[in-house]
Design a protein around this motif. Structure first.
Motif, PDB file in Angstrom:
ATOM      1  N   SER A   1      38.834  77.945  64.472  1.00  0.00           N
ATOM      2  CA  SER A   1      37.412  77.681  64.306  1.00  0.00           C
ATOM      3  C   SER A   1      37.270  76.926  62.987  1.00  0.00           C
ATOM      4  O   SER A   1      37.291  77.518  61.910  1.00  0.00           O
ATOM      5  N   ARG A   2      37.187  75.604  63.105  1.00  0.00           N
ATOM      6  CA  ARG A   2      37.171  74.762  61.895  1.00  0.00           C
ATOM      7  C   ARG A   2      35.822  74.846  61.201  1.00  0.00           C
ATOM      8  O   ARG A   2      34.782  75.026  61.834  1.00  0.00           O
TER       9      ARG A   2
ATOM     10  N   LYS B   1      43.877  73.764  56.285  1.00  0.00           N
ATOM     11  CA  LYS B   1      43.235  73.113  57.431  1.00  0.00           C
ATOM     12  C   LYS B   1      41.746  73.412  57.523  1.00  0.00           C
ATOM     13  O   LYS B   1      41.072  72.951  58.444  1.00  0.00           O
ATOM     14  N   ASN B   2      41.223  74.195  56.572  1.00  0.00           N
ATOM     15  CA  ASN B   2      39.809  74.596  56.617  1.00  0.00           C
ATOM     16  C   ASN B   2      39.427  75.177  57.970  1.00  0.00           C
ATOM     17  O   ASN B   2      38.467  74.743  58.611  1.00  0.00           O
ATOM     18  N   GLN B   3      40.197  76.161  58.401  1.00  0.00           N
ATOM     19  CA  GLN B   3      39.882  76.764  59.692  1.00  0.00           C
ATOM     20  C   GLN B   3      40.251  78.244  59.723  1.00  0.00           C
ATOM     21  O   GLN B   3      41.215  78.676  59.115  1.00  0.00           O
ATOM     22  N   ILE B   4      39.428  78.988  60.467  1.00  0.00           N
ATOM     23  CA  ILE B   4      39.805  80.349  60.830  1.00  0.00           C
ATOM     24  C   ILE B   4      40.848  80.236  61.933  1.00  0.00           C
ATOM     25  O   ILE B   4      40.736  79.367  62.810  1.00  0.00           O
ATOM     26  N   GLU B   5      41.858  81.073  61.871  1.00  0.00           N
ATOM     27  CA  GLU B   5      42.821  81.136  62.969  1.00  0.00           C
ATOM     28  C   GLU B   5      42.804  82.548  63.523  1.00  0.00           C
ATOM     29  O   GLU B   5      42.838  83.511  62.771  1.00  0.00           O
ATOM     30  N   MET B   6      42.730  82.648  64.838  1.00  0.00           N
ATOM     31  CA  MET B   6      42.834  83.959  65.486  1.00  0.00           C
ATOM     32  C   MET B   6      44.140  83.989  66.267  1.00  0.00           C
ATOM     33  O   MET B   6      44.486  83.043  66.983  1.00  0.00           O
ATOM     34  N   HIS B   7      44.831  85.110  66.108  1.00  0.00           N
ATOM     35  CA  HIS B   7      46.089  85.324  66.813  1.00  0.00           C
ATOM     36  C   HIS B   7      46.086  86.727  67.407  1.00  0.00           C
ATOM     37  O   HIS B   7      45.316  87.592  66.975  1.00  0.00           O
ATOM     38  N   LEU B   8      46.989  86.945  68.369  1.00  0.00           N
ATOM     39  CA  LEU B   8      47.302  88.298  68.834  1.00  0.00           C
ATOM     40  C   LEU B   8      48.734  88.571  68.423  1.00  0.00           C
ATOM     41  O   LEU B   8      49.616  87.742  68.671  1.00  0.00           O
TER      42      LEU B   8
ATOM     43  N   GLU C   1      47.758  93.481  68.532  1.00  0.00           N
ATOM     44  CA  GLU C   1      46.650  93.654  67.589  1.00  0.00           C
ATOM     45  C   GLU C   1      46.035  92.314  67.225  1.00  0.00           C
ATOM     46  O   GLU C   1      46.691  91.275  67.246  1.00  0.00           O
ATOM     47  N   HIS C   2      44.739  92.384  66.901  1.00  0.00           N
ATOM     48  CA  HIS C   2      43.948  91.240  66.464  1.00  0.00           C
ATOM     49  C   HIS C   2      44.363  90.827  65.054  1.00  0.00           C
ATOM     50  O   HIS C   2      44.542  91.662  64.190  1.00  0.00           O
ATOM     51  N   TRP C   3      44.475  89.516  64.826  1.00  0.00           N
ATOM     52  CA  TRP C   3      44.828  89.016  63.490  1.00  0.00           C
ATOM     53  C   TRP C   3      44.053  87.723  63.251  1.00  0.00           C
ATOM     54  O   TRP C   3      44.244  86.756  64.002  1.00  0.00           O
ATOM     55  N   ALA C   4      43.157  87.732  62.268  1.00  0.00           N
ATOM     56  CA  ALA C   4      42.360  86.541  61.966  1.00  0.00           C
ATOM     57  C   ALA C   4      42.347  86.299  60.462  1.00  0.00           C
ATOM     58  O   ALA C   4      42.163  87.228  59.685  1.00  0.00           O
ATOM     59  N   PHE C   5      42.557  85.057  60.077  1.00  0.00           N
ATOM     60  CA  PHE C   5      42.562  84.717  58.645  1.00  0.00           C
ATOM     61  C   PHE C   5      42.118  83.271  58.462  1.00  0.00           C
ATOM     62  O   PHE C   5      42.149  82.475  59.412  1.00  0.00           O
TER      63      PHE C   5
END
Ligand code: AVJ
Length: 315
Positions: free
Chosen positions: A270-271, A233-240, A224-228
């Motif tokens: 994505s900073r 770090k002032n960044q979006i992180e995307m994980h599976l 599943e997609h997981w983004a937060f």
């Protein structure tokens, strides 16, 4: 592309994949769909900024050829091409993208739209392309890096990347950079968790790309997609995130990976930038900011830099 690079990240803890693996032909299509999503504000806002400042940019640089990193559909770049066409009657454009499919379609569309256009596309990574740029034909050159793609690089990678830009440019040449700026977290998180699930499909597609490229057997239904947003770090992180205990093979690499239930593969950062800090970083790389533009809310920024001479280069 070297296979070991993709399996390397799967052998570490925590696991990761290089985010350029998003961009097979399907991935590039999915990204184009993302840019039209109501939640995904960066493309729309950058486009509106470009509409306001393209003529200013073309005036500031004078006639020059455009070289774009990660050009994709070149949709926003068309605004610049129009401005250079209008002001200087000369159009030279070199799009660079890892996705050969979208590069070719885009090149043909552009040649149809602009009869005066001289075009030279390069399929490959930024490192590969910057190392073999064709010699300049017009009196100046501008490297373009839009969409806040620079945000995909961590601080160390960003530092190395800006050194490459510095080395690829001659003193007096230009660098145009688009960056997503820090803002309310809920707005950013919504942009990476859209209601239609296109971003999730984009994230999961990285596994389909590996399956295709390395004869793999990842089952995307088991992730599943997981983004937060990571505020430190002032960044979006995307994980599976793996939904089960599972193994997958990449036949071509003779490589097998095991995942625990709940284990994650980090696929992208994505900073989000603070404009004055970024400008200082650019200046320190001999890429002097000449002018910046933002939208009224300062959600997105464009910085036009000029490469300064260093040491023995200076007259
Ligand atoms: C094209 C890399 C800038 O980081 O916002 C969009 C890619 N990832 N949704 C971004 C992306 C998830 C995008 N960049």
């Amino acid at each position: 592309m070297k296979g070991w690079i993709s399996s390397r990240g799967l052998q570490q803890t925590p696991k990761y994949l290089p985010c350029r693996y998003f961009y097979d032909d399907r991935g590039s299509q999915l990204f184009e769909q993302i840019t039209d999503l109501p939640e995904y504000y960066p493309t729309r806002i950058e486009q509106s900024i470009l509409e306001n400042c393209a003529l200013d940019i073309a005036r500031l640089t004078g006639s020059c050829e455009l070289v774009e990193l990660g050009s994709g559909s070149s949709r926003k770049t068309r605004i610049l091409l129009e401005a250079y066409d209008t002001l200087h009657n000369e159009l030279q454009y070199c799009p660079i993208d890892v996705s050969a499919g979208i590069l070719k379609t885009t090149a043909l569309d552009l040649l149809n739209s602009y009869p005066r256009l001289k075009l030279c596309g390069l399929a490959g990574t930024y490192e590969q392309a910057l190392a073999q740029l064709p010699p300049r034909e017009l009196e100046n050159r501008m490297l373009i890096f839009l969409g806040s793609t620079i945000g995909n690089l961590n601080q160390e990678e960003c530092d190395r990347f800006l050194t490459l830009i510095q080395q690829a440019l001659e003193p007096g040449e230009f660098f145009l950079l688009g960056v997503d700026l820090q803002k309310d977290i809920s707005i950013i998180e919504a942009a990476y968790n859209d209601a239609q699930g296109i971003t999730a499909a984009f994230n999961l597609n990285i596994l389909n790309h590996l399956n295709w490229r390395f004869q793999g057997n990842f089952d995307t239904d088991q992730f599943e997609h997981w983004a937060f947003y990571n505020p430190i770090k002032n960044q979006i992180e995307m994980h599976l995130r793996s939904l089960t205990l599972q193994t997958a093979r990449l036949e071509v690499l003779n490589f097998q990976v095991a995942l625990e239930e709940g284990e994650t593969i980090h696929t992208e950062i994505s900073r989000k930038f603070h404009l004055p800090t970024l400008m200082a970083t650019l200046e320190a790389k001999a890429l002097k900011p000449l002018q910046t533009w933002t939208d009224l809310n300062a959600w997105f920024g464009l910085v036009l830099c000029q490469r300064q001479c260093i040491g023995a280069e200076c007259p």
